[in-house]
Structures are given as C-alpha cells and as structure tokens.
Enzyme design. Structure first.
Site, PDB file in Angstrom:
ATOM      1  CG  HIS A  25      -9.670 -57.278  46.476  1.00  0.00           C
ATOM      2  ND1 HIS A  25      -8.322 -57.559  46.497  1.00  0.00           N
ATOM      3  CD2 HIS A  25     -10.253 -58.342  45.860  1.00  0.00           C
ATOM      4  CE1 HIS A  25      -8.104 -58.733  45.928  1.00  0.00           C
ATOM      5  NE2 HIS A  25      -9.265 -59.226  45.534  1.00  0.00           N
ATOM      6  CD  GLU A  26     -13.970 -59.407  45.675  1.00  0.00           C
ATOM      7  OE1 GLU A  26     -14.103 -59.630  44.450  1.00  0.00           O
ATOM      8  OE2 GLU A  26     -13.301 -60.143  46.426  1.00  0.00           O
ATOM      9  CG  HIS A  80     -11.488 -58.936  41.113  1.00  0.00           C
ATOM     10  ND1 HIS A  80     -10.313 -59.327  40.512  1.00  0.00           N
ATOM     11  CD2 HIS A  80     -11.435 -59.400  42.394  1.00  0.00           C
ATOM     12  CE1 HIS A  80      -9.572 -60.000  41.399  1.00  0.00           C
ATOM     13  NE2 HIS A  80     -10.219 -60.054  42.537  1.00  0.00           N
ATOM     14  CG  HIS A 103      -9.057 -56.789  35.166  1.00  0.00           C
ATOM     15  ND1 HIS A 103      -8.220 -57.727  35.731  1.00  0.00           N
ATOM     16  CD2 HIS A 103      -8.664 -56.707  33.872  1.00  0.00           C
ATOM     17  CE1 HIS A 103      -7.376 -58.177  34.833  1.00  0.00           C
ATOM     18  NE2 HIS A 103      -7.620 -57.574  33.690  1.00  0.00           N
ATOM     19  CD  GLU A 136      -7.698 -62.547  43.654  1.00  0.00           C
ATOM     20  OE1 GLU A 136      -7.951 -61.405  44.124  1.00  0.00           O
ATOM     21  OE2 GLU A 136      -8.585 -63.346  43.312  1.00  0.00           O
ATOM     22  CE1 TYR A 164      -7.548 -63.858  46.802  1.00  0.00           C
ATOM     23  CE2 TYR A 164      -7.527 -66.238  46.598  1.00  0.00           C
ATOM     24  CZ  TYR A 164      -8.195 -65.044  46.520  1.00  0.00           C
ATOM     25  OH  TYR A 164      -9.520 -65.021  46.146  1.00  0.00           O
TER      26      TYR A 164
END
Length: 718
Positions: free
Chosen positions: A482-483, A486, A489, A511, A653
C-alpha cells in the site's frame, strides 16, 4: 532489472547533511528568498497589468525550487537519529508554516492574482487550474474577510493550528513509553518478538520491557494468552500520549471558529467543499448507510468470536473467568485464533515466506512488469559516484536507508524517473507508523527541462535478528505494498507544476490507487511471486530454521498452494468488524468537525465522545462495562491523522475504496499483471497527479462514471 548503463542518473539525488545548527539557518534563508520574490512582484506589477506570466508563474517556479529544500528540512523531524536535529527540523516546520500563512494572507498578492484571473487569458489546462486554485486559496485563507479584527483573528488561529499540528506529531514521534512484564505474563508471544525486548535489571530483574511500537504492540495483542496482559497493554497504549488531549480539543475548537469566521456552518463544510464528496451531508449519508448495512454482519461476527472466547477459556480450565464480555483487547487475539482454528492459518508460518528484503524486491518486480519501470539499488560503492558531495553517506539520513534509482523500461523509453528511498525499521524518535514522504516533487523547470522526484517509504517493521531476517505477517505485506503504491504514484507523476505533483490530489481520492494495489496481495499468482521461505536465503538461516523444525524437511522456496488457499479464504473474515472500526474513526472525525453550534463543541468531551462512539459502532466492549466510565483512555490523542491533514477527511479511507474496487474489478481482476492495462493506468491516473480534476482521470480510465457496486459486493453487502 535495468542495464548497467542506467546506473548514472542524469540528476543527482538529494543530500541529507542538515545539522542542528544549519537547518533553521537554511530555512530562514529560504523564506527570505521567497519573501523577496513576492515583494519584487508586488513592486513591479500593477493590478491593471497583472498576468499569469508575471504574477502566478514566478511564484510557481519559486514554490517548486523552494520545495526541493523545504521538504527535506521538515523531513528530518520524522527520521533523524539525533534529537537535536529533529528539534531543529520541528522549528523549521514552524517557520515555514508561519511564512506560508503570512504569504497566503497577503492582500497585495491576492489583488494581483485576482486581477490576472479576471483577465481571462487563454492558458493551458494545468496553468488555468493553478490560477484558479491559487486565487481560491487566498479566499479560503481569510482574504474574503475585511481587513481588521476578524482577519487578524483568522491569521492568529491559522498560526496556532500549525503549532498544534507540529507539537502533536512530535509528541507521537518522541513517545517512548513501555511496560515491564514477566515471561509468564507474556506467555504465547512469539520468541522472535521476546528476543528483541530489553531485559530488566534491579527492580525489573527477570522482566522484559514492551514498548508501544508496532513490532512489540501488535504481536502481544495477537498472541499473549493472559487477558490481563492484553488489557494492560491496550489501555496503556490508548494513554501513551495524553499530553495531546488538550491540543486535540483546542485544534477542533479553533478549526470550527475559523470556518465560522469565513461564513461556513462548521469546519467539515469548509474542508469537504473542495473534495469529491463536496458536502458533509454526502459524507454523513455514506457513513450512516454503511453503518446500517454492516450492523447485522458485525453482530454475527462478534457472536462467533464471543463463543470462541468462551470455548478457549473452558479448554484452559479458566471457564470461571469468562464474564460474558468480548473486549477490545480480545479482538486481535481471538481473530488470530479463529484463523488458526477454522482456516488452519498459522500467521507465523505464513510470515516465514515473506522476508522483508526479498518481499520488497519482488514487489518492485511487480511494478516493473505492470507499469513499465526498472529499479536499480544504489549500493554503497555507487553512492559516492552520484553524490553531489562525493560522499556516499550524504545521500541517506541513516545507515538503515536503501536508495533506488528508478527508470522507464525499454518499452517506455528508458528515461530516468526518480529516486526511491526506504527506511523500514523502528528507532527512537522516528515516525511511528507507515507512510510515504515526498522529498522533492517533479516539475518542469523554467528552461523547459524536467526535474525528477524523490520519495521515501518510512515504515516500522521488526528488525532482523541474529537467526532470522525481518519477517512480514501478511497484513504487513499489504501495508508495505500500500505505502509503496503511494511512492510509485509520487514517482511516475508528470505534472507541469510542483503544486500538482504525485499524491497532491483531493483527500478522498488519494488512497484509491494504493488501496487498489492491495488486491495484488490477495491474488494467488502474486502471493507466490512475492514469497521466498527464509530458510532458502542462506545456510545460516537454514541452520536456524532446523533448530525449531523437529526433523521436518525443508519447506519449499515458494509459499505452497494450500497455504495460499487458506490465506485467501480469510480475506473477508471479520470484514464487518474491521469496517465498523474504520467507521468509528470516520464518524468521530465528522462529529467533532460538524457541530451545530460552537457552544455545543465547547461543551463536548472529546474523550467521552471517542469512547462512546467506539462502543456504539464497533460492537466491542471496552473498560466502560467494567465501571471505568468513558474516560479510561484517550485514543484521539494518538490519532495523528486528524491533526496531520485528515481532519473532516478520514471518511476518505472508506469512500476511496468505492473507486479502488471499481478500478480493480473492472480492469485488473481477470489479469492483475496485464502490462498493457497497467501502463494505461499509469498514464491515465497516476501520471496526472492533481493536474486535472480527479473524477476526470477516473472516468477517462474506466470509460464511464464510477460505480459503488464492486465496493458493496466486496463487503458482501450487494
């Protein structure tokens, strides 16, 4: 993997040579440079001659060049090993925030920006968006108020809110509390956790010190058999940062006062106006509907866990201790036990297949294949060659940090993309959760060349031990992916202006890209690709594994199919209870930011509200049923999101999962590694950053308006 020729990037990485003495001085120089430019624009441009080219563009270029320094100056407070450096970085953050407030409330600049806006020049789409956002920012920062006492009060509030935010997060970062327990009290906690704990001396002889850092906290709540131990850990964790209690209350009151000064009914109305949801009513309706839909499922899940607790205590001969309650501190323990009993899922066994470093490498390979990227780790010998100072140690802030140069693959043109940093283990004073930090944005320089971004992944996974590498539980695999999402991105974004770079999108969309990627961690082929049993990494690890293997044959290198099947079957176990927990956070956030009157908020006890809503929404019992009232813990004081930018935004979220599920099931579910679709996603969504309306990016990618069907179907609520 990129060829060797890729090793010398066309742009040097940032350096991290800030000292306690230099950081504040460099910040003051940076601020003075920006103030001088603003003064120069005001002195040289009359409103009737104001244009985008002469007013907004120079400030945009200055914002971009300043960010190359400012992002790092304030980053030290989250990661620096020396407290003096962290303190200096905190002071730098305050100075930069104060200057930002001052700049955003300069009426002379606003008049020029407004005049340029009224001129209605023909601009490219991103420049027009920048002009409109810049003008609206001045208005939302108090310049719609007449000069005088109200505007002065608004400015005073903004400065105090900045101070609160910085102090609140600093208190969380610097938190170093803990509890002493005997080995008996920690029965059930895995040995690889216990072996890392500090051993006591003197009055604590024979005890181990458990901190509230994630690698200590979560395994204890999951595995400690003693409910009194779990209760103590849970309650003390909720009270670890009680100095933040008055700061939280002051912040919500000041936000409400500021919003009302601007003519909004409350802070939520002010904050959500520019988001995809647009109004608090839309958010409240979404959260309320979801709560109703989940209530039945939550009650059913709790009933199963409640029965499991009763059976567990009976099997241990402790049935007399069962008081009919299912507590907050029971939940991680019995959820884990349920997975082992009903799904034959041993999370410790699963973790053996996900050593941190090999899992990270495998994740990067997924992004290479899916998005057309190449990652090259810059090892010790190569760091000096690309360091602007010639010293390899200057391009990292701590010896634990890894650096990667990132490139387009051959099909994408082999161009340089940027730098990725990872800082994955806990240490004193470090940011305590998992997050991605932009170190420098990408943008187009005044001469037309591109500035490439740098981004940092900051996490807190367990450190490797002498006999085992750092091993990730499956939920930690999801967190890392998930992180990292980011970070990707942040890396692949290509915008004209730094303002819109990467994850600089509206909060209730930010998110979605990372949430979509979580699905790869539940896909059999990708779980197989991510895995490698730690015993296959080295002869030493194999020997260590054999010590506890009791004559078993060595496991396969890749995670076996039956373990994958069992893992995937658990994806939706206790989904309703998990989502109700998220709803508690989102609804508390809205409750404190959406009062009917300011006086009502003044009378609100945030601690009582936080704990009462948790009881009402989450289905789980807390200490209040033991007669401890609703002031037994202060969870809101540990809730960095609501002070650090997610105020009146935590609902994002949940709402962004509507978009993430729609994208995944519409495009990727049948073939998650479809490189053609992955590259289309990269260019249509990630690359755009915030340079265009996020809904346009989403609709361009989907070919239609988004639908909530996949979201509700995933939750079993269709």
């Amino acid at each position: 993997m990129a060829p060797a020729a890729f090793k010398k990037p066309p742009q040097a990485p940032p350096v991290f040579v800030g000292t306690a003495a230099s950081i504040v001085k460099d910040t003051e120089t940076l601020i003075e440079r920006s103030r001088s430019l603003q003064d120069q624009i005001v002195a040289s441009v009359e409103p009737e001659h104001a244009s985008f080219q002469d007013v907004v563009l120079p400030m945009a270029y200055n914002e971009a060049s300043s960010s190359l320094e400012s992002h790092i100056l304030v980053f030290y407070q989250a990661v620096a090993a020396e407290k003096a450096v962290r303190d200096a970085s905190t002071e730098a953050d305050k100075l930069i925030d104060d200057f930002s407030i001052e700049s955003n409330m300069r009426e002379d600049l606003y008049k020029l920006v407004d005049a340029a806006f009224q001129k209605k020049e023909r601009l490219d789409a991103e420049s027009q968006r920048l002009l409109e956002k810049e003008r609206k920012d001045y208005i939302r920062n108090g310049l719609s108020l007449p000069a005088g006492s109200k505007r002065d009060r608004f400015k005073e509030i903004k400065k105090r809110l900045s101070q609160i935010s910085i102090q609140f997060q600093k208190n969380l970062n610097e938190e170093n509390g803990g509890l002493w327990f005997t080995n008996d009290e920690l029965e059930g906690v895995p040995e690889d956790v216990l072996s890392t704990l500090t051993k006591g001396h003197g009055i604590n002889e024979g005890k181990l010190r458990l901190t509230f850092k994630y690698p200590d906290l979560f395994p204890t709540l999951k595995y400690a058999k003693n409910p009194i131990t779990r209760q103590k850990v849970f309650i003390d964790n909720e009270n670890k940062s009680n100095q933040n209690v008055p700061l939280f209350k002051e912040a919500v009151l000041l936000r409400d006062e500021a919003a009302r000064l601007l003519g909004y009914p409350n802070h939520a109305a002010f904050k959500i106006e520019d988001k995809m949801a647009k109004t608090p009513a839309t958010v409240d309706e979404f959260l309320g509907d979801l709560r109703k839909r989940l209530a039945k499922g939550g009650a059913k899940e709790k009933e199963i866990l409640h029965k499991l607790k009763e059976e567990d205590l009976k099997s241990r001969g402790e049935e007399k201790s069962f008081d009919g309650h299912y507590f907050l501190w029971d939940h991680r323990y019995y959820s884990r036990l349920q997975l082992e009993r009903d799904y034959q899922l041993d999370q410790q066994k699963v973790a053996e297949y996900f050593p941190l470093q090999t899992t990270l490498s495998a994740m990067l390979r997924i992004f290479e294949e899916l998005l057309g990227l190449a990652f090259v780790e810059i090892t010790t010998e190569d760091r000096s060659a690309i360091s602007p100072s010639g010293k390899g140690e200057d391009i990292v802030w701590h010896p634990d940090v890894q650096v990667f140069s990132v490139w387009d693959d051959e099909g994408e043109g082999q161009a340089f993309v940027g730098y990725l940093y990872t800082d994955l283990h806990p240490r004193d004073g470090k940011y305590g959760h998992a997050a991605n930090f932009n170190l420098s944005p990408g943008f187009i320089n005044p001469n037309g060349t591109r500035r490439y971004p740098a981004t940092a992944l900051v996490c807190n996974f367990s450190k490797p031990g002498p006999k085992k590498p750092s091993l990730l539980k499956h939920d930690e695999v999801v967190t890392l992916f998930h992180e990292l999402g980011h970070g990707i991105h942040d890396l692949v974004s290509k915008t004209k202006y730094a303002r819109f770079h990467g994850t600089s999108v509206v909060q209730d969309f930010v998110e979605a890209p990372s949430q979509m990627l979580e699905n790869w961690c539940w896909t059999p082929s990708q779980l197989k690709a991510l895995s490698q049993h730690y015993s296959t990494l080295s002869p030493e690890y194999l020997a260590s594994w054999k010590e506890h293997a009791a004559g078993q044959s060595q496991p396969s290198e890749k995670i076996p199919d039956d373990l994958i099947d069992n893992l995937i079957k658990t994806k939706h176990v206790n989904d309703a209870l998990f989502t109700l927990r998220q709803l508690h956070f989102g609804m508390f956030d809205m409750a404190v930011h959406e009062p009917t009157t300011h006086e009502e908020l003044e009378q609100t006890d945030c601690t009582e509200l936080y704990n009462r809503l948790r009881t009402e929404i989450s289905c789980l019992d807390g200490p209040e049923v033991l007669g401890m009232g609703n002031d037994w813990g202060h969870g809101q004081a540990t809730f960095g999101h609501l002070i650090g930018g997610y105020d009146a935004g935590y609902y994002g979220y949940l709402s962004s999962q509507v978009y993430s599920m729609d994208m995944f099931y519409s495009v990727f579910a049948k073939d998650p590694m479809n490189g053609k679709e992955g590259r289309r996603y990269r260019h249509a969504v990630l690359e755009k950053g915030g340079s265009q309306d996020e809904m346009k990016s989403l609709e361009d990618f989907l070919g239609r308006k988004p639908s909530s069907d996949a979201f509700y179907r995933e939750l079993g609520l269709a």
